[in-house]
Design an enzyme around this catalytic site. Structure first.
Site, PDB file in Angstrom:
ATOM      1  N   SER A 290       0.882  -1.168   0.000  1.00  0.00           N
ATOM      2  CA  SER A 290       0.000   0.000   0.000  1.00  0.00           C
ATOM      3  C   SER A 290       0.916   1.213   0.000  1.00  0.00           C
ATOM      4  CB  SER A 290      -0.900  -0.011   1.238  1.00  0.00           C
ATOM      5  OG  SER A 290      -1.882   0.988   1.114  1.00  0.00           O
ATOM      6  N   GLU A 291       0.779   2.071  -1.018  1.00  0.00           N
ATOM      7  CA  GLU A 291       1.829   3.067  -1.248  1.00  0.00           C
ATOM      8  C   GLU A 291       1.878   4.171  -0.197  1.00  0.00           C
ATOM      9  OE1 GLU A 291      -0.670   2.454  -3.411  1.00  0.00           O
ATOM     10  OE2 GLU A 291      -1.467   4.308  -4.289  1.00  0.00           O
ATOM     11  N   ASN A 292       0.894   4.198   0.711  1.00  0.00           N
ATOM     12  CA  ASN A 292       1.012   5.138   1.825  1.00  0.00           C
ATOM     13  C   ASN A 292       1.988   4.637   2.888  1.00  0.00           C
ATOM     14  OD1 ASN A 292      -1.132   3.204   2.101  1.00  0.00           O
ATOM     15  ND2 ASN A 292      -1.737   4.211   3.981  1.00  0.00           N
TER      16      ASN A 292
ATOM     17  N   SER B 217       8.536   4.430   0.366  1.00  0.00           N
ATOM     18  CA  SER B 217       7.525   3.682  -0.368  1.00  0.00           C
ATOM     19  C   SER B 217       7.646   3.914  -1.873  1.00  0.00           C
ATOM     20  CB  SER B 217       6.137   4.101   0.116  1.00  0.00           C
ATOM     21  OG  SER B 217       5.143   3.351  -0.531  1.00  0.00           O
TER      22      SER B 217
END
Lengths: 234, 212
Positions: free
Chosen positions: B50-52, B92
């Site tokens: 999850s790119e957060n 990330s």
């Protein structure tokens, strides 16, 4: 040097001026510096440019500063959750600079690391690349993006010691470390300030060198999209 | 909306997309149908990013166990797994830009026959932003698009050239639609597979892009 202040207003004293550039941590409503945002609202500082991945919702997060018309420009990757933002943007009251999310994070990290610009493939051939220097490396085209050095960073962490070493919790870390790095001055708000020596030095997420002022407070920590599964599905 | 459409439904498209993933891969799933792909990975050792700022994304929490400090890139509450790690947004996107994520499965508004992708902006409509989509398509080696073959007006979303502002140029490798699977190859799109009850002629008739 004392870093711990009593309130958000105390911690921001002398740091705010109209027209300043602020880097803010948070993703959606997770890990946002909600106490410092409220204090900036109360201070009434105007014509702000805010670099933040999102712009909050109408009545929480950075949306609070939009309601009071304190923001002149946002530098963000995604602003879809905020009706007041859209109204001000479409009426021309608010400037918006879209940055790809990773480009924004790297601009903050680079700015805080003494790197004035970097090349990235992100956005090549899109609107984002217009007007930017293009350069080929090893047969691939990249564009130049600038580091962001902000007048002030506002971030939120889980725990701190009194020297400003920060520990974040789960995905509330997000943009907070790069946002903290990008500021000439960084003010952090945390849920708990613990005595020095009680955080494991091997488990510090952001060293205190990046954090100049610190407050502890109670956080609402609102959930934007509450999604659950039923127990019987487990 | 989708009820008049032939071929696969949303879940069947997601199940077909899950077949693309190989054991050991780190994968980023977009919002919408791509999110459903997680339900169909089976026994494969897949780690979802999850790119957060998370690797090893788990399912939605049980009611009452939602944590405001634990959300996915769609801002939904989620859970962690025993393999989970957390990191900041710069790290990330370092792993995304650096090509460490093996595959991204994304939705799209339009895909062109040269692999151009448009999925972030419709001029004249509310623009919400590209989020991490431009970084993902530029950095991830294999980009798989999952989308309906045609729009609500019945027009092809697989075009000779995109009409909407681009997210990336020449970035799409494979397209999974309700009608089948197509690859971006030299000269156009190549039909790899047809959905049940769909013929190659059906796909050609529903596609503006050059089929080679």
């Amino acid at each position: 040097m004392k870093k711990v202040y009593g309130t958000a207003a105390d911690a921001l004293d002398g740091l705010l001026h109209d027209g300043m550039l602020i880097s803010a941590g948070g993703f959606g409503l997770s890990g946002i510096p909600e106490l410092l945002i409220a204090a900036i609202r109360d201070a009434g500082t105007k014509n702000l440019t805010v670099a933040s991945n999102n712009a909050g919702v109408d009545d929480f997060g950075l949306g609070v500063l939009l309601q009071t018309r304190q923001v002149k420009k946002m530098i963000s990757s995604y602003v879809g959750e905020n009706a007041e933002f859209m109204r001000q943007y479409l009426s021309g009251e608010l400037e918006l600079e879209f940055n790809p999310q990773g480009t924004l994070a790297e601009r903050m990290r680079a700015g805080g690391s003494g790197i004035p610009g970097f090349y990235t493939k992100t956005g090549v051939g899109t609107q984002i690349a217009e007007g930017k220097e293009h350069k080929d490396f090893d047969g691939e085209t990249y564009i130049l993006e600038r580091g962001i050095v902000a007048d002030l960073s506002i971030v939120k962490a889980w725990k701190a010691d009194d020297t400003g070493n920060l520990v974040f919790r789960k995905t509330a870390r997000n943009f907070n470390p790069p946002a903290a790095m990008s500021g000439r001055i960084c003010v952090a708000e945390v849920e708990e300030i613990v005595p020095r020596g009680s955080l494991d030095p091997d488990c510090i997420h952001l060293p205190g060198i990046y954090v100049h002022r610190l407050i502890q407070g109670d956080h609402e920590k609102r959930i934007e999209q509450r999604t659950t599964r039923k127990r019987e599905e487990a | 909306m989708a009820n008049e459409m032939k071929g696969w439904d949303r879940n069947q498209m997601a199940a077909r997309a899950a077949e693309e993933l190989e054991d050991g891969w780190y994968v980023n799933l977009g919002i919408g149908i791509p999110t459903l792909v997680a339900n169909y990975v089976g026994d494969k050792d897949i780690t979802l990013q999850s790119e957060n700022g998370m690797l090893g994304m788990g399912p939605f929490p049980f009611e009452g166990e939602e944590d405001p400090d634990l959300i996915n890139a769609g801002k939904q509450t989620i859970t962690e797994l025993s393999r989970t790690s957390y990191f900041d947004s710069a790290t990330s996107f370092g792993m995304i830009r650096g090509g460490k994520i093996a595959a991204a499965i994304l939705g799209a508004m339009e895909v062109a026959e040269n692999g151009d992708l448009a999925n972030w902006m419709i001029p004249g409509k509310l623009v919400k932003g590209m989020g991490g989509a431009m970084d993902l398509v530029a950095g991830v080696p294999r980009v798989i698009v999952v989308m309906d073959h045609t729009n609500k007006a019945g027009e092809s979303k697989l075009l000779k050239e995109c009409t909407l502002p681009l997210t990336g140029t020449g970035v799409v490798d494979r397209i999974i639609t309700n009608l089948g699977v197509l690859d971006v190859v030299e000269g156009g799109l190549k039909i790899v597979e047809t959905a049940e009850g769909v013929t190659e002629e059906d796909i050609r008739a529903a596609t503006e892009a050059t089929i080679v």
